[in-house]
Design a protein around this motif. Structure first.
Motif, short mmCIF file in Angstrom:
data_model
loop_
_atom_site.label_atom_id
_atom_site.label_comp_id
_atom_site.label_asym_id
_atom_site.label_seq_id
_atom_site.Cartn_x
_atom_site.Cartn_y
_atom_site.Cartn_z
N ALA A 46 0.82 -1.20 0.00
CA ALA A 46 0.00 0.00 0.00
C ALA A 46 0.86 1.26 0.00
O ALA A 46 1.89 1.33 0.68
CB ALA A 46 -0.91 0.00 1.22
N ALA A 47 0.41 2.25 -0.77
CA ALA A 47 1.03 3.58 -0.74
C ALA A 47 0.05 4.63 -0.26
O ALA A 47 0.45 5.66 0.28
CB ALA A 47 1.53 3.95 -2.13
N ASP A 48 -1.25 4.37 -0.42
CA ASP A 48 -2.28 5.32 -0.04
C ASP A 48 -3.58 4.55 0.12
O ASP A 48 -3.75 3.47 -0.46
CB ASP A 48 -2.42 6.40 -1.12
N ALA A 49 -4.50 5.10 0.90
CA ALA A 49 -5.80 4.45 1.08
C ALA A 49 -6.81 5.47 1.56
O ALA A 49 -6.49 6.37 2.35
CB ALA A 49 -5.70 3.30 2.07
N ASP A 50 -8.03 5.32 1.09
CA ASP A 50 -9.08 6.27 1.46
C ASP A 50 -10.43 5.66 1.10
O ASP A 50 -10.56 5.02 0.04
CB ASP A 50 -8.88 7.59 0.71
N GLY A 51 -11.42 5.87 1.93
CA GLY A 51 -12.75 5.35 1.63
C GLY A 51 -12.71 3.85 1.42
O GLY A 51 -12.29 3.10 2.29
N GLY A 52 -13.11 3.41 0.23
CA GLY A 52 -13.14 1.98 -0.07
C GLY A 52 -12.05 1.52 -1.00
O GLY A 52 -12.17 0.44 -1.60
N VAL A 55 -4.52 2.22 -2.79
CA VAL A 55 -3.64 2.44 -3.94
C VAL A 55 -2.28 1.85 -3.60
O VAL A 55 -1.69 2.18 -2.56
CB VAL A 55 -3.52 3.93 -4.28
N ASP A 56 -1.78 0.97 -4.48
CA ASP A 56 -0.50 0.33 -4.18
C ASP A 56 0.66 1.15 -4.72
O ASP A 56 0.48 2.21 -5.36
CB ASP A 56 -0.49 -1.12 -4.68
N VAL A 57 1.87 0.69 -4.44
CA VAL A 57 3.07 1.45 -4.79
C VAL A 57 3.28 1.55 -6.30
O VAL A 57 4.07 2.36 -6.77
CB VAL A 57 4.33 0.84 -4.13
N ASP A 58 2.57 0.73 -7.09
CA ASP A 58 2.65 0.79 -8.54
C ASP A 58 1.55 1.63 -9.16
O ASP A 58 1.46 1.74 -10.39
CB ASP A 58 2.61 -0.63 -9.11
N GLY A 59 0.69 2.21 -8.32
CA GLY A 59 -0.37 3.06 -8.83
C GLY A 59 -1.68 2.35 -9.12
O GLY A 59 -2.60 2.97 -9.67
N ASN A 60 -1.78 1.09 -8.76
CA ASN A 60 -3.04 0.37 -8.93
C ASN A 60 -4.01 0.73 -7.81
O ASN A 60 -3.62 0.80 -6.64
CB ASN A 60 -2.78 -1.14 -8.90
N SER A 61 -5.26 0.92 -8.16
CA SER A 61 -6.30 1.24 -7.18
C SER A 61 -7.17 0.01 -6.99
O SER A 61 -7.85 -0.44 -7.92
CB SER A 61 -7.15 2.42 -7.66
#
Length: 447
Positions: A46-52, A55-61
């Motif tokens: 994980a690089a970011d997360a919000d709501g449901g 977002v991983d370190v490669d930019g996949n949501s």
């Protein structure tokens, strides 16, 4: 549709195969320094997360149907919770409540006294993890009753400390080769409607357990009954109606402390503040953690004043228990749950998801059972035409869902249950997309 403002786009989006190159590089670094015994469900970072979404370190949501195992009910970065954490951290991060106390700890205790079932006089102690909460609940029960025996149940999960491993039923991966375990723990049969004899009522299942308790231990030797109102790691097992009230009534009649482990079921997850409330059960002690503080480490026990106040000064506590930043997060999290009515949102998630899951059960003979409450739902997978658990299919379905950008968790004593624990703030469209992907995975591998 939930009204929470989202910082990240609430949509599934894949820009690489999973895991992507950066996640694979992190796995290589991890292998060199992180203990092999620390597992992860998925090989993406994980690089970011919000709501449901995560977002991983490669930019996949990715669509998050796991909530960090029922922790991030308000989302992983709700703005109100993040602001409360930052404001408290700017003042002080730690003094230790046992040395220099602070108001946040007291305010959390006040909230828990009001929210947990029952109108009796209550006391609270704060800790760091669910296992600590359960272990301290047992400590209180043993001291207050002067008894030593503790009853737990088949399929139970209560933690990874020595005592809570003893309470936990499943050997791998939780208990194998870690013994010897704490003594005076006795395991009884759980109400498991899908696998119990046909027609067994909750009252009959409770009578089965009580008969064994009285025959094998004796009521006068039992300090506590410890039970999850809906079992978590054991397979999201919802006991038959009447089982919990009958057990609680027996405990009350024999001076046994009834401990509800609401670590996974608490804080709006099942459509009420606590799962015990669905059948009007009032536990003597409630053990809590996970969803309490929006992702910050915090746990609690709240129970009858005469039980917790029986413990001598200094008998409960811990250096980090009730950390001021975690308390600030908890107070904000509870306010978000109220203002956004996340109990109602959990019931709406159940309405949407259970209809889909039930349709699969009617069409696919690998779906043995669909169950759960609120945003705590499960699909038990079996070999076609039988009730034989199918863990291989379960793994394949979870892996297929991940490959399309949906994170789901598995569980169950037999490793054959897909569990759904979406953040309570997940939107209808994102939830529907996640369920579409899960259905595709199930139909692809469950033919």
């Amino acid at each position: 549709m939930i009204d929470s403002a989202s910082r990240l786009p609430q949509q599934r989006s894949l820009v690489t195969a999973l895991p992507g190159p950066r996640s694979r590089a992190l796995t290589a670094r991890r292998t060199a320094v992180v203990a092999a015994g620390v597992g992860s469900s998925v090989p993406v970072y994980a690089a970011d997360a919000d709501g449901g979404v995560i977002v991983d370190v490669d930019g996949n949501s990715l669509i998050d149907l796991g909530s960090g195992i029922a922790v991030t009910g308000v989302g992983a970065s709700h703005p109100a919770v993040s602001a409360a954490i930052g404001a408290q951290a700017a003042r002080f991060t730690h003094t230790c409540f046992m040395v220099t106390p602070y108001e946040g700890y007291i305010a959390v205790a006040e909230q828990l006294s009001a929210l947990t079932p029952g109108g009796h006089d209550k006391r609270t102690a704060l800790f760091n993890s669910g296992a600590e909460a359960v272990e301290n609940a047992v400590k209180v029960a043993r001291l207050a009753t002067g008894r030593s025996a503790v009853v737990a149940f088949d399929h139970a999960y209560h933690g990874r400390t020595n005592l809570t491993m003893a309470l936990t039923a499943k050997s791998l991966p939780y208990k194998a080769h870690f013994g010897p375990f704490a003594p005076e723990i006795y395991r009884m049969p759980m109400s498991y409607p899908y696998r119990d004899p046909a027609g067994m009522s909750g009252e009959q299942a409770a009578a089965r357990a009580v008969e064994q308790i009285e025959r094998r231990i004796g009521a006068d030797s039992v300090a506590a009954v410890v039970i999850e109102p809906i079992q978590g790691e054991g397979g999201f097992i919802v006991p038959a109606p009447g089982f919990l009230p009958a057990l609680a009534d027996w405990a009350s009649a024999h001076g046994v402390v009834f401990i509800a482990d609401e670590v996974q079921t608490g804080f709006a997850r099942t459509g009420d503040w606590f799962a015990s409330a669905h059948e009007g059960v009032v536990p003597d002690i409630v053990a809590m953690a996970k969803g309490i503080a929006g992702g910050m480490p915090l746990a609690a026990i709240t129970g009858r004043a005469e039980l917790l106040d029986a413990v001598h000064a200094g008998g409960l506590g811990g250096t980090y228990g009730g950390n001021p930043v975690a308390c600030a997060a908890a107070l904000s999290t509870l306010e978000v749950m109220r203002t956004e009515d996340l109990c109602a949102r959990a019931r709406r998630i159940e309405e949407i998801a259970l209809a889909r899951l039930s349709a699969w059960a009617g069409e696919l003979d690998v779906v043995g059972d669909v169950r759960g409450r609120g945003a705590m739902l499960a699909v038990e997978l079996v070999r076609p035409g039988s009730t034989t658990p199918h863990p291989e299919l379960t793994k394949a379905v979870a892996a297929e869902a991940l490959s399309h950008g949906v994170l789901v968790l598995t569980c169950g004593s037999y490793g054959n249950v897909i569990r759904l624990l979406p953040p309570l703030v997940i939107g209808d469209e994102l939830l529907a997309d996640g369920l579409d992907v899960l259905e595709h995975a199930l139909r692809t591998h469950g033919r």
